[in-house]
Design an enzyme around this catalytic site. Structure first.
Site, PDB file in Angstrom:
ATOM      1  N   GLU A  68       5.444  -3.686   0.391  1.00  6.92           N
ATOM      2  CA  GLU A  68       5.813  -2.976  -0.217  1.00  6.92           C
ATOM      3  C   GLU A  68       7.150  -2.291  -0.900  1.00  6.92           C
ATOM      4  O   GLU A  68       7.685  -1.537  -0.248  1.00  6.92           O
ATOM      5  CB  GLU A  68       4.841  -0.965   0.545  1.00  6.92           C
ATOM      6  CG  GLU A  68       4.444   0.014  -0.791  1.00  6.92           C
ATOM      7  CD  GLU A  68       4.781   1.872   0.515  1.00  6.92           C
ATOM      8  OE1 GLU A  68       4.312   1.373   1.602  1.00  6.92           O
ATOM      9  OE2 GLU A  68       4.357   2.560  -0.197  1.00  6.92           O
ATOM     10  N   ASP A 100       4.654   0.710   4.732  1.00 12.64           N
ATOM     11  CA  ASP A 100       4.998   1.761   4.707  1.00 12.64           C
ATOM     12  C   ASP A 100       4.379   2.389   6.142  1.00 12.64           C
ATOM     13  O   ASP A 100       3.325   2.317   5.971  1.00 12.64           O
ATOM     14  CB  ASP A 100       5.666   2.720   4.793  1.00 12.64           C
ATOM     15  CG  ASP A 100       7.552   2.485   3.612  1.00 12.64           C
ATOM     16  OD1 ASP A 100       7.694   1.649   3.923  1.00 12.64           O
ATOM     17  OD2 ASP A 100       7.623   2.822   2.654  1.00 12.64           O
ATOM     18  N   ASP A 130       1.361   6.970   2.541  1.00 11.45           N
ATOM     19  CA  ASP A 130       1.124   6.179   0.692  1.00 11.45           C
ATOM     20  C   ASP A 130       1.060   4.161   1.571  1.00 11.45           C
ATOM     21  O   ASP A 130       0.268   3.287   1.041  1.00 11.45           O
ATOM     22  CB  ASP A 130       2.630   5.866   0.541  1.00 11.45           C
ATOM     23  CG  ASP A 130       2.261   6.864  -1.218  1.00 11.45           C
ATOM     24  OD1 ASP A 130       1.120   7.764  -0.641  1.00 11.45           O
ATOM     25  OD2 ASP A 130       4.087   6.978  -1.832  1.00 11.45           O
ATOM     26  N   ASP A 186       3.858   5.488   6.686  1.00  8.75           N
ATOM     27  CA  ASP A 186       3.090   6.639   6.379  1.00  8.75           C
ATOM     28  C   ASP A 186       1.662   7.311   5.304  1.00  8.75           C
ATOM     29  O   ASP A 186       1.461   5.415   5.711  1.00  8.75           O
ATOM     30  CB  ASP A 186       4.371   7.439   5.125  1.00  8.75           C
ATOM     31  CG  ASP A 186       4.567   5.990   3.918  1.00  8.75           C
ATOM     32  OD1 ASP A 186       3.801   5.393   4.091  1.00  8.75           O
ATOM     33  OD2 ASP A 186       5.884   6.441   3.939  1.00  8.75           O
TER      34      ASP A 186
END
Ligand code: TSJ
Length: 653
Positions: free
Chosen positions: A439, A512, A516, A514
């Site tokens: 990413e 990541d 997203d 998180d």
């Protein structure tokens, strides 16, 4: 004391159980969480068999604070009389003799065996203790314990404490009750997972119409759980459940139950306005995510009937245009469940039915049943809807063929541009090669610098690839990020997919920790699930695990991969430590990324599997589909996006 005065014959029997204890993996696959649940399924399966044969309609499973679990049914009760050959009670035979399962079974009725079906004695052998009660006018009781034999200097497992006794206590109940405590010396973990048990019991309730399965969790007062699964519609309810939140093309699934060549065959199906095909198959109540002969027969049956119907009614006007089987399965949700003897499992994970006779029986039965439904005028609207859907699928398929040709031509001419972003590796053996789908460009840059250039390729993803769930193939193909992935992997997609052309045997998603990142991961998994399912089934897809924290001081650095590890990392580094919380992969420099996430010697990878095709399907629909309410509810319940463990199965290096 348990087992102190057992006779010669019992010693011999206990040696059988000892074999189980010495090599548990041979009997239950592993001593991890799967193996732990396996010994519960052994017991549950016996109770379900009793229900499937028509002698019980209730099963209760209870999880206790002491780590034990019980299963009770209201069936005939495990036989209590003395077994002729063994010279001990039926109960004792069931729990002390390996593969005793078949002994009492009226062979016309029992379809046990296969993946489970190693028998209740295996559960006994791997338990600290096991208690049985049989209710048949009076209450019968028997207990088994494992104990340390000081003379032999080893653990004897599953030894009868005493023979079966009739307590003479009167009871109105009838049935069997078995409670056991898995042995912590055998299993890596002895904690039962509520979610795993809920899933399996719900599935069993769907597969066995009308059977009430109650689950009670008494382990934690704050998380008391009590739920009964009972579906009077059986497979019809199952299909409706899977299609929740989707738009169906006719309100009620088609359903049939029949027998052919000694095989019990049951199916339910319903089309939605979606584009995916979701056929879930079972043999003797065991899921077969790899499919097999029953599934092939089912598909051929559907194709034959609908093709003939289409021809007879001139649905196709043009010459040189014909339906393909997949046209009839666009938007199809179906369950096919068969029950048969001498099951042979094949495939990578031994979850594919191999028996050739199942194909012809299921195909024949499907044709006959669907034809009978076709003849019924009441079903006209249903079959009309199917034809309309199939025609639109056919058109789209022809358009897609065209689009694919263009895409292919493009990837020839434009290959460098498309794969331009890919930093390939120099090694030439796909088995040894890995590709990291990373990413973000900055993390991609670090990964390129930090990697092992011989075996590791890097594919940075800019922005989010499109959601594969809601789109038809031709739209998925238009997306550049997705096209890049397809070109890099080399396998093609959908019906063109060929695993032999896979360029990288490990495909590692690195995003990541998180929301997203979780979303990107979910999108990529959806894409693989829909268009490269075999890639997941064959175990090629992994999720990289970057650390969340770095705890350091002058010359020591310890990384923590979750909040639990943080404390022990702090303890290791000691006084005066500094703490860095990584918000994204981009914050790590190339050396750190290599050290923590990419180095095969040190890293942690999660292998993605399709444990449970039905749940994976439902999860994907909920997460990626357009049922916004359902998705909100799901996200609220599992606020932690990293917990999509329907897919994510085991930790690997
Ligand atoms: F696995 C097990 F043995 F531990 C176990 C068996 C656990 C539980 C919860 C239930 C059972 C079980 C077994 N329930 N019902 C039965 N039925 C028989 O074993 C049975 C009874 C009668 C006859 C018969 O032919 O009369 C045949 C069978 C197989």
């Amino acid at each position: 004391m348990a087992g102190e005065n057992y006779n010669a014959q019992e010693i011999k029997i206990l040696e059988g159980l000892e074999a189980v204890r010495v090599r548990p993996g041979m009997y239950i696959g592993s001593t991890g969480p799967r193996g732990l649940h396996h010994i519960l399924w052994e017991i549950v399966d016996n109770a379900v068999d009793e229900a499937a044969n028509g002698y019980a309609d209730k099963i209760e499973v209870v999880l206790y604070k002491d780590g034990s679990v019980s299963v009770e049914d209201n069936g005939r009760g495990i036989p209590t009389d003395i077994h002729k050959e063994a010279g001990v009670s039926g109960v004792e035979v069931v729990f002390t003799q390996l593969h005793a399962g078949g002994k009492f079974n009226n062979d016309n009725y029992s379809f046990s065996g296969g993946l489970h079906g190693v028998g209740a004695s295996v559960t006994n052998a791997l338990s600290e203790w096991l208690k049985v009660e049989v209710y048949k006018k009076t209450v019968y009781k028997m207990e088994f314990h494992s104990f340390y034999d000081a003379k032999k200097k080893k653990i004897i497992s599953g030894a009868p404490v005493a023979p079966l006794i009739d307590t003479k206590q009167k009871t109105d109940k009838h049935g069997s009750f078995v409670r056991f405590k898995p042995d912590a010396k055998v299993f890596e973990t002895v904690e039962f997972n509520l979610e795993t048990i809920v899933k399996r019991l719900r599935e069993l309730a769907f597969l066995n119409k009308g059977l009430a399965i109650r689950l009670v969790d008494l382990r934690d007062d704050d998380k008391f759980f009590n739920k009964t699964f009972k579906y009077d519609g059986g497979l019809v309810d199952y299909v409706l459940y899977l299609n929740e939140g989707k738009q169906n093309l006719y309100p009620l699934p088609l359903y049939a139950k029949t027998e052919r060549d000694g095989i019990l065959i049951e199916f339910a199906l319903q089309h939605t306005d979606g584009y995916n095909e979701s056929i879930i198959s079972f043999v003797n109540n065991i899921p077969t995510p790899e499919g097999g002969t029953h599934e092939i027969g089912f598909k051929s049956g559907i194709t034959r009937v609908l093709n003939e119907f289409a021809k007879a009614n001139n649905y196709i006007k043009e010459k040189d245009v014909a339906f393909s089987g997949e046209d009839f399965r666009e938007g199809l949700t179906a369950i096919i469940s068969v029950k048969m003897k001498s099951v042979e499992f094949e495939g990578q994970t031994k979850t594919k039915l191999g028996n050739p006779e199942a194909k012809s029986a299921v195909e024949g039965a499907t044709v006959d049943e669907l034809e009978a439904m076709l003849k019924n005028k009441k079903n006209k609207a249903i079959f009309d809807a199917m034809m309309k859907k199939a025609l639109s699928a056919l058109k789209a398929r022809n358009a897609a063929k065209h689009a694919k040709e263009i895409a292919r031509a493009k990837s020839g001419a434009d290959a460098t541009k498309l794969i331009g972003k890919l930093a390939a590796c120099s090694g030439k053996k796909p088995e040894l090669n890995e590709v990291f789908i990373v990413e973000g460009d900055s993390a991609g840059g670090s990964a390129k610098q930090g990697r092992d250039r011989q075996h590791q390729a890097i594919l940075p993803l800019r922005g989010k690839p499109l959601n594969a769930e809601k789109k038809r193939i031709e739209e998925v193909l238009k997306n550049e990020e997705i096209r890049t992935i397809i070109s890099a992997l080399g396998t093609g997609i959908g019906s063109d997919f060929n695993i032999k052309n896979l360029n990288y045997h490990k495909v590692i998603i690195l995003s990541d920790a998180d929301q997203d990142g979780a979303h990107i991961r979910a999108i990529l998994l959806t894409f693989f699930f829909r268009y490269m399912k075999e890639l997941i089934q064959e175990g090629h897809v992994y999720i990289g695990m970057p650390p969340l924290y770095k705890v350091y001081k002058k010359d020591v650095t310890v990384y923590a991969y979750d909040d639990n590890e943080l404390q022990s990392a702090i303890d290791k580094v000691g006084r005066g430590y500094q703490l860095q919380r990584y918000k994204g992969l981009g914050e790590m420099n190339p050396e750190q990324l290599w050290d923590t996430t990419m180095d095969p010697q040190k890293r942690v990878l999660m292998q993605v599997t399709i444990e449970d095709a039905a749940e994976a399907e439902k999860l994907i629909t909920t997460l990626m589909g357009d049922d916004i309410e359902g998705r909100k509810a799901y996200i609220a319940e599992y606020a932690d996006f990293n917990k999509e463990d329907t897919f994510i199965d085991r930790v690997n290096v």
